[in-house]
Design a protein around this motif. Structure first.
Motif, PDB file in Angstrom:
ATOM      1  N   ALA A 193      -9.616  -2.457  11.083  1.00  0.00           N
ATOM      2  CA  ALA A 193     -10.475  -1.348  10.656  1.00  0.00           C
ATOM      3  C   ALA A 193     -10.898  -1.577   9.214  1.00  0.00           C
ATOM      4  N   GLN A 194     -12.154  -1.257   8.921  1.00  0.00           N
ATOM      5  CA  GLN A 194     -12.662  -1.434   7.557  1.00  0.00           C
ATOM      6  C   GLN A 194     -12.599  -0.149   6.763  1.00  0.00           C
ATOM      7  N   LEU A 195     -12.520   0.961   7.475  1.00  0.00           N
ATOM      8  CA  LEU A 195     -12.559   2.254   6.798  1.00  0.00           C
ATOM      9  C   LEU A 195     -11.452   3.164   7.308  1.00  0.00           C
ATOM     10  N   VAL A 196     -10.838   3.869   6.351  1.00  0.00           N
ATOM     11  CA  VAL A 196      -9.777   4.804   6.710  1.00  0.00           C
ATOM     12  C   VAL A 196     -10.072   6.156   6.055  1.00  0.00           C
ATOM     13  N   PRO A 197     -10.419   7.165   6.870  1.00  0.00           N
ATOM     14  CA  PRO A 197     -10.685   8.481   6.290  1.00  0.00           C
ATOM     15  C   PRO A 197      -9.368   9.094   5.800  1.00  0.00           C
ATOM     16  N   VAL A 198      -9.349   9.504   4.548  1.00  0.00           N
ATOM     17  CA  VAL A 198      -8.129  10.101   3.991  1.00  0.00           C
ATOM     18  C   VAL A 198      -8.464  11.221   3.018  1.00  0.00           C
ATOM     19  N   GLY A 199      -7.493  12.073   2.830  1.00  0.00           N
ATOM     20  CA  GLY A 199      -7.554  13.026   1.731  1.00  0.00           C
ATOM     21  C   GLY A 199      -6.958  12.361   0.496  1.00  0.00           C
ATOM     22  N   GLU A 240      -9.528  -8.161   6.232  1.00  0.00           N
ATOM     23  CA  GLU A 240     -10.435  -7.554   5.277  1.00  0.00           C
ATOM     24  C   GLU A 240      -9.672  -6.372   4.671  1.00  0.00           C
ATOM     25  N   GLU A 241      -9.803  -6.157   3.371  1.00  0.00           N
ATOM     26  CA  GLU A 241      -9.115  -5.008   2.784  1.00  0.00           C
ATOM     27  C   GLU A 241      -9.867  -3.732   3.170  1.00  0.00           C
ATOM     28  N   PRO A 242      -9.203  -2.820   3.867  1.00  0.00           N
ATOM     29  CA  PRO A 242      -9.896  -1.601   4.291  1.00  0.00           C
ATOM     30  C   PRO A 242     -10.173  -0.680   3.115  1.00  0.00           C
ATOM     31  N   GLU A 243     -11.231   0.086   3.248  1.00  0.00           N
ATOM     32  CA  GLU A 243     -11.586   1.016   2.176  1.00  0.00           C
ATOM     33  C   GLU A 243     -11.305   2.451   2.598  1.00  0.00           C
ATOM     34  N   PRO A 244     -10.881   3.258   1.634  1.00  0.00           N
ATOM     35  CA  PRO A 244     -10.686   4.669   1.976  1.00  0.00           C
ATOM     36  C   PRO A 244     -12.033   5.368   2.073  1.00  0.00           C
ATOM     37  N   LEU A 245     -12.122   6.303   2.983  1.00  0.00           N
ATOM     38  CA  LEU A 245     -13.312   7.135   3.104  1.00  0.00           C
ATOM     39  C   LEU A 245     -12.848   8.519   2.680  1.00  0.00           C
ATOM     40  N   LEU A 246     -13.010   8.770   1.398  1.00  0.00           N
ATOM     41  CA  LEU A 246     -12.375   9.951   0.815  1.00  0.00           C
ATOM     42  C   LEU A 246     -13.100  11.244   1.170  1.00  0.00           C
ATOM     43  N   ARG A 274     -22.721  -4.557  13.737  1.00  0.00           N
ATOM     44  CA  ARG A 274     -22.756  -4.219  12.314  1.00  0.00           C
ATOM     45  C   ARG A 274     -21.993  -2.925  12.019  1.00  0.00           C
ATOM     46  N   ARG A 275     -21.765  -2.133  13.077  1.00  0.00           N
ATOM     47  CA  ARG A 275     -21.088  -0.860  12.851  1.00  0.00           C
ATOM     48  C   ARG A 275     -19.671  -1.104  12.345  1.00  0.00           C
ATOM     49  N   ARG A 276     -19.355  -0.453  11.248  1.00  0.00           N
ATOM     50  CA  ARG A 276     -18.020  -0.664  10.699  1.00  0.00           C
ATOM     51  C   ARG A 276     -17.004   0.177  11.457  1.00  0.00           C
ATOM     52  N   ARG A 277     -15.755  -0.300  11.456  1.00  0.00           N
ATOM     53  CA  ARG A 277     -14.729   0.330  12.279  1.00  0.00           C
ATOM     54  C   ARG A 277     -13.799   1.229  11.461  1.00  0.00           C
ATOM     55  N   ILE A 278     -13.567   2.401  12.017  1.00  0.00           N
ATOM     56  CA  ILE A 278     -12.673   3.386  11.395  1.00  0.00           C
ATOM     57  C   ILE A 278     -11.387   3.479  12.198  1.00  0.00           C
ATOM     58  N   LEU A 279     -10.256   3.604  11.510  1.00  0.00           N
ATOM     59  CA  LEU A 279      -9.033   3.974  12.218  1.00  0.00           C
ATOM     60  C   LEU A 279      -8.410   5.196  11.567  1.00  0.00           C
ATOM     61  N   THR A 280      -8.103   6.176  12.397  1.00  0.00           N
ATOM     62  CA  THR A 280      -7.432   7.382  11.922  1.00  0.00           C
ATOM     63  C   THR A 280      -6.769   8.023  13.134  1.00  0.00           C
ATOM     64  N   GLY A 281      -5.984   9.048  12.930  1.00  0.00           N
ATOM     65  CA  GLY A 281      -5.347   9.666  14.084  1.00  0.00           C
ATOM     66  C   GLY A 281      -4.310  10.703  13.732  1.00  0.00           C
ATOM     67  N   GLN A 305     -13.371  17.722  12.007  1.00  0.00           N
ATOM     68  CA  GLN A 305     -14.792  17.945  11.732  1.00  0.00           C
ATOM     69  C   GLN A 305     -15.453  16.652  11.233  1.00  0.00           C
ATOM     70  N   ASN A 306     -14.756  16.014  10.313  1.00  0.00           N
ATOM     71  CA  ASN A 306     -15.222  14.765   9.738  1.00  0.00           C
ATOM     72  C   ASN A 306     -15.322  13.658  10.800  1.00  0.00           C
ATOM     73  N   ARG A 307     -14.315  13.598  11.661  1.00  0.00           N
ATOM     74  CA  ARG A 307     -14.315  12.560  12.699  1.00  0.00           C
ATOM     75  C   ARG A 307     -15.465  12.743  13.676  1.00  0.00           C
ATOM     76  N   VAL A 308     -15.731  13.995  14.015  1.00  0.00           N
ATOM     77  CA  VAL A 308     -16.819  14.271  14.962  1.00  0.00           C
ATOM     78  C   VAL A 308     -18.133  13.758  14.372  1.00  0.00           C
ATOM     79  N   ARG A 309     -18.299  13.933  13.078  1.00  0.00           N
ATOM     80  CA  ARG A 309     -19.506  13.488  12.405  1.00  0.00           C
ATOM     81  C   ARG A 309     -19.542  11.955  12.301  1.00  0.00           C
ATOM     82  N   LEU A 310     -18.428  11.370  11.921  1.00  0.00           N
ATOM     83  CA  LEU A 310     -18.383   9.930  11.659  1.00  0.00           C
ATOM     84  C   LEU A 310     -18.522   9.064  12.911  1.00  0.00           C
TER      85      LEU A 310
END
Ligand code: ATP
Ligand code: MG
Length: 356
Positions: free
Chosen positions: A156-162, A188-194, A11-18, A35-40
């Motif tokens: 990936a379902q989530l993409v952390p972005v500014g 699946e259309e990924p969502e931004p994690l703003l 069930r855990r959703r997948r993040i891609l960033t780098g 900082q955000n990645r360490v938390r997420l």
């Protein structure tokens, strides 16, 4: 694995960033993304991409490519030092996943040149890399498409972005939709994690902290270096004497205090004395250097731990790459099937007398 843990995992959703492997990480990176990645990583299945193909838009000489691995190692060391847990987070090298090139070629046909030209980030990227409009590489225009390929390949379902990168996630969504409408549901259309964190200012107060501006404090700087950098930080220029009341707002030394000093009482006290002209810059900076030491010493400890195990870092990148290759191969099988390429290739195989 017990059933509940299994379900939990799926069930855990997948993040891609780098990051692009172009150098070491500084406090700006920590504030803006690490900082955000360490938390997420505790909440989501996180994949970190070392985007060496994205590096080619600005750094593409043989020498730049030779440096990819050492830069990647430095980057991963910084991740681990900052608290990325390699048992939770997958880290991989983009160029070593051949499916990236494949999907990129397909996706390039699902977005228009016009759409890409309208992105404000394009001009920013070109500006930052000192590229004139007439010498734009196609790859720079295609930068967001390659990003879409990374995100969609990994499903990936989530993409952390500014905020400034929201448009890139939007492009990925459009491409995913376009693919699904044209060939059938795969993505699946990924969502931004703003995250709306403003960029960290550099030690010179001239714009954001960045490698190329020479105004950065690195996670890997030693204590002496950090103290020297803090000592030469820009403060309130009107304050040529400690008894002149100073300005705290927009003063980088106090901005850093607010972010990195865990002693809130000390910050308040220093701010009050600064405004009243009752403290010298020297003391404010010394207290900041102390605070940064408290922040950086566990980072350095973890860095030492991993520096003493150099093979481990390569193993982390390699295992992550193998894992993403598997995910990517599965995605491409689906892509080729929906597009009908698998049929084409099957029909091509000689019947009966053919080899293999
Ligand atoms: P360069 O000087 O080569 O541009 P840089 O130090 O600016 O390097 P980048 O590789 O451009 O680093 O930054 C990668 C990402 O890190 C940015 O997209 C941004 O999300 C984040 N980042 C970089 N600098 C800062 C900063 N000062 N504050 C907050 N986030 C930052
Ligand atoms: Mg930059």
């Amino acid at each position: 694995m017990p059933e509940t843990a299994n379900r939990e995992q799926s069930r855990r959703r997948r993040i891609l960033t780098g990051d692009r492997p172009t150098g070491r990480l500084h406090l700006g990176h920590w504030v803006g993304s690490i900082q955000n990645r360490v938390r997420l990583q505790h909440e989501y299945e996180t994949i970190l991409i070392i985007a060496d193909l994205h590096m080619l838009t600005t750094k593409r000489s043989r020498n730049d490519i030779r440096e990819v691995l050492s830069n990647a190692r430095g980057l991963v060391l910084d991740y681990l030092a900052a608290g990325i847990d390699y048992e939770k987070t997958t880290i991989y090298l983009q160029s070593a996943v051949a499916e990236t090139f494949q999907l990129n070629t397909i996706l390039q046909n699902l977005v228009t040149v016009n759409r890409l030209l309208r992105l404000p980030s394009l001009k920013q990227m070109a500006g930052a890399a000192n590229i004139e409009e007439e010498s734009f590489p196609l790859g720079l225009l295609g930068y967001p498409v390659l990003q879409a390929a990374d995100i969609l390949l990994a499903k990936a379902q989530l993409v952390p972005v500014g905020r400034d990168n929201l448009a890139h996630v939007e492009i990925t969504r459009e491409i995913a939709r376009h693919f699904n409408n044209t060939y059938g549901e795969v993505f699946e259309e990924p969502e931004p994690l703003l995250s709306d964190i403003p960029a960290l200012v550099g030690t010179d107060n001239r714009g954001k902290m960045s490698k190329s501006a020479g105004n950065a404090i690195y996670l890997s700087d030693d204590e002496k270096t950090v103290r020297a950098k803090v000592g030469s930080m820009f403060t309130d220029p009107k304050r040529i004497h400690p008894d002149i009341p100073g300005k705290v707002e927009g003063n980088p030394v106090f901005i850093y205090h607010q972010i990195f000093n865990d002693n809130r009482g000390e910050i308040e006290e220093l701010e009050a004395r600064y405004r009243a002209g009752k403290v010298g810059d020297r003391e404010v900076k010394d207290r900041l250097a102390d605070a940064l030491e408290r922040f950086l010493s566990p980072v350095r400890e973890r860095a030492d731990f991993f520096s003493n195990r150099p093979g481990l870092i390569d193993e982390i990148i390699w295992n992550g790459t193998l894992k993403v290759r598997q995910i990517a191969a599965e995605t491409m099988r689906e892509v080729h099937h929906k597009m009908g390429f698998d049929r084409v290739w099957k029909d091509l195989v000689p019947k009966g007398g053919g080899q293999g």
